[in-house]
Enzyme design. Structure first.
Site, short mmCIF file in Angstrom:
data_model
loop_
_atom_site.label_atom_id
_atom_site.label_comp_id
_atom_site.label_asym_id
_atom_site.label_seq_id
_atom_site.Cartn_x
_atom_site.Cartn_y
_atom_site.Cartn_z
N CYS A 48 77.74 75.73 71.38
CA CYS A 48 77.22 75.61 72.73
C CYS A 48 75.72 75.82 72.64
O CYS A 48 75.21 76.24 71.60
CB CYS A 48 77.83 76.67 73.62
SG CYS A 48 79.63 76.65 73.56
N ARG A 81 74.01 70.07 72.15
CA ARG A 81 74.91 70.99 71.46
C ARG A 81 76.29 71.05 72.12
O ARG A 81 77.25 71.56 71.53
CB ARG A 81 74.32 72.39 71.42
CG ARG A 81 73.01 72.48 70.67
CD ARG A 81 72.49 73.89 70.71
NE ARG A 81 73.40 74.81 70.04
CZ ARG A 81 73.41 75.08 68.76
NH1 ARG A 81 72.53 74.50 67.97
NH2 ARG A 81 74.27 75.92 68.24
N TRP A 133 80.47 73.45 74.77
CA TRP A 133 81.41 72.56 74.07
C TRP A 133 82.69 73.37 73.95
O TRP A 133 82.73 74.38 73.23
CB TRP A 133 80.87 72.17 72.70
CG TRP A 133 81.73 71.16 72.00
CD1 TRP A 133 81.72 69.81 72.19
CD2 TRP A 133 82.71 71.42 71.00
NE1 TRP A 133 82.64 69.22 71.37
CE2 TRP A 133 83.26 70.18 70.62
CE3 TRP A 133 83.18 72.57 70.38
CZ2 TRP A 133 84.26 70.06 69.67
CZ3 TRP A 133 84.18 72.47 69.42
CH2 TRP A 133 84.71 71.21 69.07
N ASN A 180 78.17 81.57 72.37
CA ASN A 180 78.35 80.40 71.52
C ASN A 180 79.14 80.85 70.32
O ASN A 180 78.73 81.80 69.64
CB ASN A 180 76.98 79.86 71.09
CG ASN A 180 77.09 78.83 69.97
OD1 ASN A 180 78.07 78.10 69.91
ND2 ASN A 180 76.12 78.80 69.10
N GLY A 181 80.27 80.20 70.04
CA GLY A 181 81.06 80.59 68.87
C GLY A 181 82.50 80.82 69.25
O GLY A 181 82.97 80.36 70.30
N GLU A 202 79.08 55.15 56.59
CA GLU A 202 78.23 55.60 57.70
C GLU A 202 78.28 54.59 58.86
O GLU A 202 78.33 54.98 60.03
CB GLU A 202 76.79 55.79 57.19
CG GLU A 202 75.73 56.02 58.25
CD GLU A 202 75.90 57.31 59.05
OE1 GLU A 202 76.79 58.10 58.75
OE2 GLU A 202 75.14 57.49 60.01
N LYS A 238 79.40 55.60 62.62
CA LYS A 238 78.56 55.37 63.80
C LYS A 238 79.34 54.63 64.88
O LYS A 238 79.25 54.94 66.06
CB LYS A 238 77.31 54.54 63.42
CG LYS A 238 76.21 55.33 62.76
CD LYS A 238 75.54 56.27 63.72
CE LYS A 238 75.03 57.55 63.09
NZ LYS A 238 75.96 58.49 62.52
N GLU A 253 82.06 56.96 66.47
CA GLU A 253 81.59 58.01 67.38
C GLU A 253 80.88 57.46 68.60
O GLU A 253 80.92 58.07 69.67
CB GLU A 253 80.77 59.09 66.66
CG GLU A 253 79.44 58.68 66.11
CD GLU A 253 78.72 59.84 65.43
OE1 GLU A 253 78.93 61.01 65.76
OE2 GLU A 253 77.90 59.55 64.53
N HIS A 273 93.11 46.82 46.45
CA HIS A 273 94.13 47.83 46.15
C HIS A 273 94.86 48.29 47.41
O HIS A 273 95.54 49.31 47.38
CB HIS A 273 93.49 49.02 45.43
CG HIS A 273 92.86 48.63 44.13
ND1 HIS A 273 93.60 48.33 43.01
CD2 HIS A 273 91.56 48.45 43.78
CE1 HIS A 273 92.77 47.99 42.02
NE2 HIS A 273 91.53 48.05 42.46
N LYS A 317 76.43 68.10 68.88
CA LYS A 317 75.48 67.85 67.80
C LYS A 317 75.70 68.79 66.62
O LYS A 317 75.76 68.37 65.48
CB LYS A 317 74.06 68.00 68.35
CG LYS A 317 72.97 67.74 67.33
CD LYS A 317 72.84 66.27 67.05
CE LYS A 317 71.77 65.95 66.04
NZ LYS A 317 71.98 64.62 65.46
O1 M6R Z 1 73.88 69.26 61.27
P1 M6R Z 1 74.64 68.63 60.15
O2 M6R Z 1 73.85 67.63 59.39
O3 M6R Z 1 75.26 69.67 59.23
O4 M6R Z 1 75.86 67.89 60.84
C1 M6R Z 1 76.87 67.31 60.08
C2 M6R Z 1 77.75 66.39 60.91
O5 M6R Z 1 78.39 67.12 61.92
C3 M6R Z 1 76.95 65.25 61.54
O6 M6R Z 1 76.28 64.50 60.59
C4 M6R Z 1 77.89 64.33 62.35
O7 M6R Z 1 78.77 63.68 61.49
C5 M6R Z 1 77.07 63.32 63.17
N1 M6R Z 1 77.53 63.31 64.51
C6 M6R Z 1 77.15 61.94 62.67
O8 M6R Z 1 76.39 61.06 63.43
#
Ligand code: M6R
Length: 622
Positions: free
Chosen positions: A2, A27, A75, A102-103, A491, A495, A498, A514, A617
């Site tokens: 959060c 966050r 969150w 937060n946590g 990647e 993208k 998400e 395979h 994030k």
């Molecule tokens: O802050 P970080 O780089 O450790 O975060 C890792 C992942 O949570 C982050 O890269 C996540 O996969 C992104 N939303 C991808 O776009």
């Protein structure tokens, strides 16, 4: 995961809190809330949904003028994202205490049972409310808020940043930190608290990171830090290197669009001061590792999650190729809990944009306990990962606000290339097998050209934008790549998942036959990252064969290929060209069209590209 903000000082507290929450909304954005202490006492407003809902709530039910307060953007972990579960939570029968968290409080059931037995009434389903009632009750007993606070936080298990204010102590904000981030913003006659510096950077650039198991007693003119055991802690100040404008959209339609456009700068800034014009690499950050230490490294384990893990996959190709050190890439959460083999000659490289990803922190803590050295590649100054590692290579991407990582990724990949060249040069100097110095210099000079090439890619993306829009109704998109193109394919799929919520998978092109080729049917869109045809050991012919295999089964191919690759146009419906470069460095270029494709497709579906559903994030829980 959060966002937390706290303020005490002469400014309008509500403005400071809402400004901070806006910057921290990345966050978590399930709900938001604030508490302030005004002349008439504690006042709280909270609302499910995005921050705008809270702003409307405050417009309808205004808060009094106040000079102390706390704010939270959530969150959800314990309890659905409802008004009732939104923070702050009030503590005690008279509800004079307000708390944000937060946590995760892992022992909350046991603590809640104790409170229920004592007749406490709960207003939410959260673990956090337990802490609010405990601190309020302890304050009743001890009459001293910091003592009551520390007595409670010492009883909590798990991860937390907690902020508390109390109507009877209207000049102080208390904060505690264990396994979750907390930074103090140092002002003149005012002070701030935040999950990260974004919370207060528009007001001050002076910051102090709060250490593990420490509490902060914050007043307008006083900052006191103590350990949970009561020992005083001398604050160490640092200067935030970016300003508030870096974390604002600056006229772009979304943070993600801006951050994609920031990528030439992110690459250039990450190279700056580390790569000389003759191509030699200096990484003074890892001076702590002697040539002897580097010679003794027998294995590198790279730990990360999500997009950062794909940056590691790219680095693996470069480190193994140039420095001839075996590299293993591990998802942090899998690595930590499978009794991995780590020796004193294992170098752990932990990669994280936020430096607060709990899975990665746990993996690195575990590796340190086993005697390994940890090198972090991190984008956030003063982050926990940076503080807990033996050395840090900061990526200089600037603040990344959009949940989907873009510029942080290219900066991480750039840092990985630098590390590969540096390790190779050091290993060579130590008499180990590695790429020769002249080749390393040539590669270094090539790397210096990458920012301009990234600009070039960004200038030629009209076709990708159009494709993203056209394909808004696609049900599934597959991505294929080989060598450094493989993590790029992964990647690209992440993208799309998400941002556009559609099924997407990335495969190693060679793996297709395979099994995954069974997925191909008439009209299936497949994006293929095609390697350069210019290398003598190029995988280009093999990828062209892979394309032919899927086209024969009805796939519609979009190729991302190098400028001048004439052959590929014969085998693809669309070709997006990127500038020529050393194939090993091509990931920095080929990933960009995939980011833009996902951005456009998501936009065409009318989705929120900066804040996709269910995500946050920084994932600061395991
Ligand atoms: O802050 P970080 O780089 O450790 O975060 C890792 C992942 O949570 C982050 O890269 C996540 O996969 C992104 N939303 C991808 O776009």
């Amino acid at each position: 995961m959060c966002g937390i903000v706290g303020y005490v000082g002469p400014k309008s507290t509500l403005e400071v809190l809402l400004g901070g929450l806006k910057r921290l909304e990345y966050r978590g954005y399930d709900s938001a809330g604030v508490s302030v202490i005004s002349g008439t006492g504690l006042e709280t407003r909270k609302k499910a949904g995005k921050l705008d809902n809270l702003v409307n709530e405050i417009t309808n039910h205004p808060l009094s003028e106040a000079h102390i307060g706390i704010g939270h953007t959530r969150w959800a972990t314990h309890g659905a994202p409802t008004d009732g579960n939104a923070h702050p939570h009030l503590g005690g029968p008279t509800a004079k205490l307000s708390l944000i968290h937060n946590g995760i409080i892992e022992n909350f059931s046991e603590l809640k049972a104790e409170l229920l037995a004592a007749g406490t009434k709960f207003a939410s389903e959260t673990d956090s409310e337990v802490a609010a009632h405990l601190v309020a009750a302890e304050f009743e007993k001890t009459g001293d808020l910091p003592t009551a606070f520390v007595n409670v936080v010492k009883r909590l298990h798990g991860a937390f940043t907690i902020l508390v204010i109390h109507e009877d102590q209207p000049d102080v904000v208390l904060a505690a930190r264990r396994n979750a981030p907390l930074v103090i913003g140092v002002g003149d006659g005012e002070n701030f608290l935040g999950s990260d510096v974004a919370a207060f950077v528009e007001h001050t650039k002076r910051a102090i990171s709060v250490g593990q198991d420490e509490i902060v007693i914050l007043r307008a003119n006083e900052i006191e830090i103590r350990t949970f055991e009561g020992a005083p802690v001398a604050p160490v100040e640092f200067e935030v290197s970016w300003d508030a404008s870096a974390a604002s959209k600056g006229g772009w339609s979304s943070f993600m669009a801006k951050e994609i456009a920031d990528q030439p700068q992110a690459v250039a800034d990450t190279l700056m001061g580390r790569l000389e014009s003759d191509g030699s690499v200096r990484l003074s950050e890892i001076d702590g590792l002697s040539t002897e230490d580097i010679k003794n490294i027998d294995r590198i384990v790279m730990v990360a999650c999500g997009t950062a893990a794909y940056a590691c996959d790219v680095a693996k190709y470069a480190i193994e190729k140039f420095a001839r050190i075996p590299v293993q890439v591990e998802l942090s959460h899998e690595f930590r809990y499978r009794d991995p083999i780590i020796t004193k000659n294992t170098l752990i490289v932990a990669v994280s944009q936020s430096g607060e990803t709990m899975d990665t922190l746990m993996a690195t803590r575990y590796a340190k306990e086993q005697g390994a050295k940890v090198l972090a590649i991190c984008n956030t100054q003063g982050a926990t990962l940076a503080r807990e590692s033996d050395a840090v290579i900061y990526t200089h991407a600037g603040p990344e606000v959009a949940v989907a990582s873009t510029k942080a990724l290219v900066a991480q990949i750039t840092a990985g290339y630098l590390l590969a060249l540096f390790l190779a040069s050091e290993r060579l100097a130590a008499g180990c097998d590695a790429t020769d110095e002249a080749t390393l210099r040539k590669l270094g000079q090539e790397l210096l050209k990458m920012p301009a090439r990234v600009t070039n890619v960004l200038e030629g993306l009209n076709e990708v934008r159009a494709l993203g829009k056209e394909m808004a109704n696609a049900k599934s998109v597959l991505f294929l790549g080989r060598n450094v193109g493989f993590p790029v394919a992964m990647e690209g799929a992440l993208k799309l998942k998400e941002l556009a919520y559609i099924h997407a998978e990335g495969f190693a092109a060679g793996e297709l036959k395979h099994g995954p080729i069974a997925l191909i049917e008439e009209g299936q869109p497949v994006i293929v990252i095609v390697p350069s045809p210019r290398d003598h050991d190029s995988l280009h012919p093999k990828v062209i064969s892979n394309i032919q295999e899927i086209r024969a089964r009805g796939a519609k191919v979009i190729a991302i290929a190098e400028a001048g690759d004439k052959e590929v146009a014969n085998f693809a419906e669309h070709v997006i060209y990127v500038p020529q470069c050393e194939n090993i460095f091509s990931s920095i270029l080929t990933v960009i069209p995939l980011q833009v494709f996902a951005l456009e497709l998501s936009g065409a579906k009318g989705l929120d590209v900066d804040q996709p559903r269910n995500l946050a994030k920084s994932v600061t829980v395991e």
